[in-house]
Write a protein that holds these residues in place. Structure first.
Motif, PDB file in Angstrom:
ATOM      1  N   ASN A  52       0.824  -1.206   0.000  1.00 41.16           N
ATOM      2  CA  ASN A  52       0.000   0.000   0.000  1.00 41.16           C
ATOM      3  C   ASN A  52       0.864   1.264   0.000  1.00 41.16           C
ATOM      4  O   ASN A  52       0.593   2.220  -0.738  1.00 41.16           O
ATOM      5  CB  ASN A  52      -0.928  -0.015   1.212  1.00 41.16           C
ATOM      6  N   LEU A  53       1.928   1.260   0.806  1.00 42.20           N
ATOM      7  CA  LEU A  53       2.846   2.403   0.818  1.00 42.20           C
ATOM      8  C   LEU A  53       3.529   2.583  -0.531  1.00 42.20           C
ATOM      9  O   LEU A  53       3.660   3.705  -1.028  1.00 42.20           O
ATOM     10  CB  LEU A  53       3.916   2.220   1.902  1.00 42.20           C
ATOM     11  N   PHE A  54       3.969   1.478  -1.130  1.00 40.19           N
ATOM     12  CA  PHE A  54       4.659   1.558  -2.422  1.00 40.19           C
ATOM     13  C   PHE A  54       3.725   2.088  -3.501  1.00 40.19           C
ATOM     14  O   PHE A  54       4.137   2.909  -4.338  1.00 40.19           O
ATOM     15  CB  PHE A  54       5.209   0.185  -2.812  1.00 40.19           C
ATOM     16  N   LEU A  55       2.474   1.661  -3.493  1.00 39.85           N
ATOM     17  CA  LEU A  55       1.514   2.170  -4.481  1.00 39.85           C
ATOM     18  C   LEU A  55       1.290   3.671  -4.303  1.00 39.85           C
ATOM     19  O   LEU A  55       1.176   4.404  -5.282  1.00 39.85           O
ATOM     20  CB  LEU A  55       0.192   1.416  -4.387  1.00 39.85           C
ATOM     21  N   ALA A  56       1.227   4.120  -3.072  1.00 39.56           N
ATOM     22  CA  ALA A  56       1.086   5.564  -2.832  1.00 39.56           C
ATOM     23  C   ALA A  56       2.343   6.305  -3.272  1.00 39.56           C
ATOM     24  O   ALA A  56       2.272   7.431  -3.768  1.00 39.56           O
ATOM     25  CB  ALA A  56       0.797   5.835  -1.364  1.00 39.56           C
ATOM     26  N   PHE A  57       3.501   5.674  -3.132  1.00 35.89           N
ATOM     27  CA  PHE A  57       4.769   6.286  -3.521  1.00 35.89           C
ATOM     28  C   PHE A  57       4.878   6.459  -5.030  1.00 35.89           C
ATOM     29  O   PHE A  57       5.412   7.459  -5.505  1.00 35.89           O
ATOM     30  CB  PHE A  57       5.926   5.424  -3.001  1.00 35.89           C
TER      31      PHE A  57
ATOM     32  N   SER B   6       2.298   6.670  -7.131  1.00 35.58           N
ATOM     33  CA  SER B   6       1.101   7.314  -7.674  1.00 35.58           C
ATOM     34  C   SER B   6       1.258   8.831  -7.650  1.00 35.58           C
ATOM     35  O   SER B   6       1.881   9.375  -6.747  1.00 35.58           O
ATOM     36  CB  SER B   6      -0.131   6.943  -6.846  1.00 35.58           C
ATOM     37  N   PRO B   7       0.667   9.503  -8.645  1.00 36.06           N
ATOM     38  CA  PRO B   7       0.734  10.965  -8.628  1.00 36.06           C
ATOM     39  C   PRO B   7      -0.177  11.548  -7.559  1.00 36.06           C
ATOM     40  O   PRO B   7      -1.200  10.955  -7.200  1.00 36.06           O
ATOM     41  CB  PRO B   7       0.263  11.358 -10.025  1.00 36.06           C
ATOM     42  N   LYS B   8       0.220  12.698  -7.040  1.00 33.18           N
ATOM     43  CA  LYS B   8      -0.571  13.355  -5.997  1.00 33.18           C
ATOM     44  C   LYS B   8      -1.945  13.750  -6.527  1.00 33.18           C
ATOM     45  O   LYS B   8      -2.957  13.610  -5.854  1.00 33.18           O
ATOM     46  CB  LYS B   8       0.173  14.584  -5.481  1.00 33.18           C
TER      47      LYS B   8
ATOM     48  N   PRO C  79       6.208  18.669 -13.318  1.00 31.44           N
ATOM     49  CA  PRO C  79       6.957  17.571 -12.696  1.00 31.44           C
ATOM     50  C   PRO C  79       6.022  16.595 -11.987  1.00 31.44           C
ATOM     51  O   PRO C  79       4.914  16.945 -11.592  1.00 31.44           O
ATOM     52  CB  PRO C  79       7.865  18.282 -11.699  1.00 31.44           C
ATOM     53  N   PHE C  80       6.506  15.389 -11.837  1.00 28.58           N
ATOM     54  CA  PHE C  80       5.753  14.347 -11.152  1.00 28.58           C
ATOM     55  C   PHE C  80       5.807  14.604  -9.651  1.00 28.58           C
ATOM     56  O   PHE C  80       6.878  14.663  -9.062  1.00 28.58           O
ATOM     57  CB  PHE C  80       6.350  12.976 -11.473  1.00 28.58           C
TER      58      PHE C  80
ATOM     59  N   PRO D 161       7.008   7.383 -12.606  1.00 31.82           N
ATOM     60  CA  PRO D 161       7.285   7.909 -11.270  1.00 31.82           C
ATOM     61  C   PRO D 161       8.756   7.901 -10.875  1.00 31.82           C
ATOM     62  O   PRO D 161       9.099   8.371  -9.805  1.00 31.82           O
ATOM     63  CB  PRO D 161       6.481   6.984 -10.362  1.00 31.82           C
ATOM     64  N   PHE D 162       9.616   7.370 -11.715  1.00 35.02           N
ATOM     65  CA  PHE D 162      11.031   7.280 -11.361  1.00 35.02           C
ATOM     66  C   PHE D 162      11.886   8.029 -12.366  1.00 35.02           C
ATOM     67  O   PHE D 162      11.576   8.053 -13.551  1.00 35.02           O
ATOM     68  CB  PHE D 162      11.494   5.822 -11.316  1.00 35.02           C
ATOM     69  N   THR D 163      12.949   8.613 -11.884  1.00 33.27           N
ATOM     70  CA  THR D 163      13.939   9.207 -12.762  1.00 33.27           C
ATOM     71  C   THR D 163      15.234   8.435 -12.559  1.00 33.27           C
ATOM     72  O   THR D 163      15.585   8.072 -11.437  1.00 33.27           O
ATOM     73  CB  THR D 163      14.173  10.690 -12.442  1.00 33.27           C
ATOM     74  N   VAL D 164      15.945   8.218 -13.645  1.00 34.16           N
ATOM     75  CA  VAL D 164      17.159   7.421 -13.572  1.00 34.16           C
ATOM     76  C   VAL D 164      18.326   8.268 -13.097  1.00 34.16           C
ATOM     77  O   VAL D 164      19.305   7.791 -12.609  1.00 34.16           O
ATOM     78  CB  VAL D 164      17.453   6.774 -14.941  1.00 34.16           C
ATOM     79  N   GLY D 165      18.218   9.535 -13.217  1.00 27.59           N
ATOM     80  CA  GLY D 165      19.292  10.431 -12.785  1.00 27.59           C
ATOM     81  C   GLY D 165      19.099  11.791 -13.407  1.00 27.59           C
ATOM     82  O   GLY D 165      18.178  12.024 -14.176  1.00 27.59           O
ATOM     83  N   LYS D 166      19.971  12.673 -13.054  1.00 23.21           N
ATOM     84  CA  LYS D 166      19.884  14.022 -13.576  1.00 23.21           C
ATOM     85  C   LYS D 166      20.293  14.009 -15.047  1.00 23.21           C
ATOM     86  O   LYS D 166      21.297  13.397 -15.419  1.00 23.21           O
ATOM     87  CB  LYS D 166      20.818  14.938 -12.784  1.00 23.21           C
TER      88      LYS D 166
END
Length: 185
Positions: A72-77, A79-81, A109-110, A174-179
């Protein structure tokens, strides 16, 4: 003359808990920039918990409950606000909170529903509570653990499938690989 009222025991306890709460919060604030170390500590705590469960051969319902909570925490993490499907269902116009779905729309931004720090803190607290529960016999309910494992895996597969379909439909990652780096040419 007004005499000061004697301090009640409750007020003294409240003052001490407030003091320790501030100290704890200051340590949390100091740990914020150390993402890798925080997660390494959580992983270590989780390994101790897993070792405890493996050696004790019990408390499977505690493990199952922890697994559902962490899912449940991971899904909230991830998910977009501001959920674009809810905004679309409500008939809202292109608002400042929606994710861009077309090439000509402005980049936004996400923003996560659950920020990384709160995700880490909630996960660490949950693992610590589960570890503590594994030392009390009242939480060692007799269950056939393979059924719980299969049910949890099905739950993970179904919820992640739905989440990935949502990501594809509304085009967000929801993830970025780096700058992003640009060449000096």
């Amino acid at each position: 003359m007004d005499e000061p009222e004697p301090e009640t025991p409750f007020a003294a306890v409240s003052a001490q808990t407030t003091k320790y709460g501030r100290i704890f919060q200051s340590y949390l604030d100091k740990s914020t920039p150390f993402i890798g170390y925080r997660w390494a500590g959580t992983a270590t705590l989780f390994c101790f918990f897993a070792l405890r469960i493996f050696l004790a051969q019990g408390w499977y319902i505690v493990v199952y409950s922890l697994g559902i909570y962490l899912l449940n925490l991971f899904l909230a993490f991830i998910s977009p606000k501001f959920d674009p499907s809810l905004e679309q269902d409500e008939g809202m116009e292109e608002g400042a909170s929606s994710l861009p779905t077309k090439q000509d729309q402005e980049f936004r931004p996400f923003v996560r529903r659950l920020p990384e720090f709160k995700f880490w803190y909630a996960a660490t607290r949950a693992i610590a509570i589960a570890f503590l529960c594994s030392w009390f016999a009242v939480f060692d309910l007799p269950v056939f653990w393979p059924v719980l494992v299969v049910y949890w895996l099905i739950l993970v597969a179904l919820t992640m499938r739905r989440q990935i379909q949502h990501m594809i439909k509304y085009r967000y990652v929801p993830f970025t690989v780096g700058k992003q780096r640009y060449s000096k040419s």
